[in-house]
Design a protein around this motif. Structure first.
Motif: not given
Length: 330
Positions: A129-135, A87-109
């Motif tokens: 392992t997942l890497l998530m980023r919230f801007e 619940p973060v309404p001020s978020v501009i963009q969010a992404t998710v990637h696998s690690f260590p492959a750094f493959k985009s998993e944005d289909q799950a977001l």
């Protein structure tokens, strides 16, 4: 999509949970300023049976006034088909990637209303392992005062006939709380402002005859008294230096305090750097002049958990301004 790699994932112990109430009560300001990070972490902790936080990193960027929260999440063994709601309404963009492959998993977001939803059922198989980023936007205008102590003031030891010296300082507050919550925290382009006094260069160097010529010009426009008008006209005829020339002098004086020109008389020393300056709000009470009594100078620096405090200096070469004003009237 370009991916910004996080620093190497740390070894155990894992990222600690949200600090306890005692610490948070002592650092309410820090908690308020970092409420987006707190909301995201709480959402993940609700699924801690299936997901373990391994790293938290935060970057605050100015003057863009945006934050970037990055997390490394380890998926525990066993089936997990749940969804995490953020619940973060001020978020501009969010992404998710696998690690260590750094493959985009944005289909799950996905974004649903004012929140983002991570659907574990849509993640690729065998991910550990997942890497998530919230801007997100830094919306509270005063949140920095809760997080950072800043100061800019005249240094009496650095005052002489030619220059004035101002001390610049910035420091992270509640460092122990921030260090317990984040593995890495950086504040980029933090601004520190100081009002540089310029009235002492203006008042002694602007001739009283020039000020009287301006006042006389104002009186010409507002008086209806015949005798006063005649007296003003006689004074005008006697004033061979400024009569009919005030507009040119006023324009030249104003140019001295244009930000682009005034900034050439400033030196900002490392670890701060000059960003911009502008005229202060308080003006001389002289009609038409509109000259500031001070110039507001904005400098910037960076802070991190490993380098949480910066001290710098601003040098105002006031003799150069004084010389420019003297040249206008000589």
């Amino acid at each position: 999509m370009e991916v910004t790699k996080m620093s190497a994932l740390p070894k155990p112990p894992v990222a600690p949970p949200l600090p306890g109430h005692a610490l948070l009560d002592a650092a309410t300001g820090a908690r308020q300023a970092l409420k987006v990070a707190e909301s995201v972490v709480k959402a993940i902790e609700a699924h801690k049976r299936h997901v373990e936080q391994k790293s938290r990193e935060l970057s605050l960027r100015f003057p863009e006034r945006t934050g970037e929260l990055s997390l490394a999440l380890e998926i525990r063994s066993g089936f997990w088909g749940g969804k995490i709601h953020f619940p973060v309404p001020s978020v501009i963009q969010a992404t998710v990637h696998s690690f260590p492959a750094f493959k985009s998993e944005d289909q799950a977001l996905s974004k649903v209303g004012d929140e983002y939803v991570l659907d574990s059922g849509k993640l690729s198989k065998e991910i550990q392992t997942l890497l998530m980023r919230f801007e997100y936007r830094l919306e509270e205008p005063r949140f920095l005062d809760s997080l950072i102590q800043r100061n800019g003031q005249l240094d009496p030891r650095g005052v002489n006939d030619r220059t004035d010296s101002y001390l610049l300082a910035a420091q992270l507050r509640h460092l122990s709380v921030l260090s317990a919550f984040f593995q890495r925290l950086e504040v980029r382009g933090l601004e520190c402002s100081v009002d540089v006094a310029v009235h002492q260069e203006v008042e002694p160097n602007v001739p009283s005859g020039f000020i009287r010529a301006i006042e006389r010009q104002v009186e010409f426009g507002i008086t209806r008294d015949r005798e006063k008008l005649l007296r003003l006209r006689r004074d005008q005829l006697r004033d061979v230096r400024f009569a009919g020339k005030t507009e040119d002098f006023v324009e030249r004086l104003r140019e001295v305090f244009m930000p682009s020109r005034f900034s050439k008389h400033l030196d900002v020393l490392d670890p701060f750097h000059f960003w911009q300056c502008q005229q202060g709000r308080q003006l001389f009470e002289i009609p038409y002049l509109q000259l500031p009594k001070a110039m507001t100078v904005i400098s910037r620096t960076d802070l991190t958990l490993t380098d949480p405090a910066k001290d710098g200096k601003l040098i105002y070469r006031k003799a150069e301004i004084r010389n420019e004003i003297e040249e206008i009237f000589h």
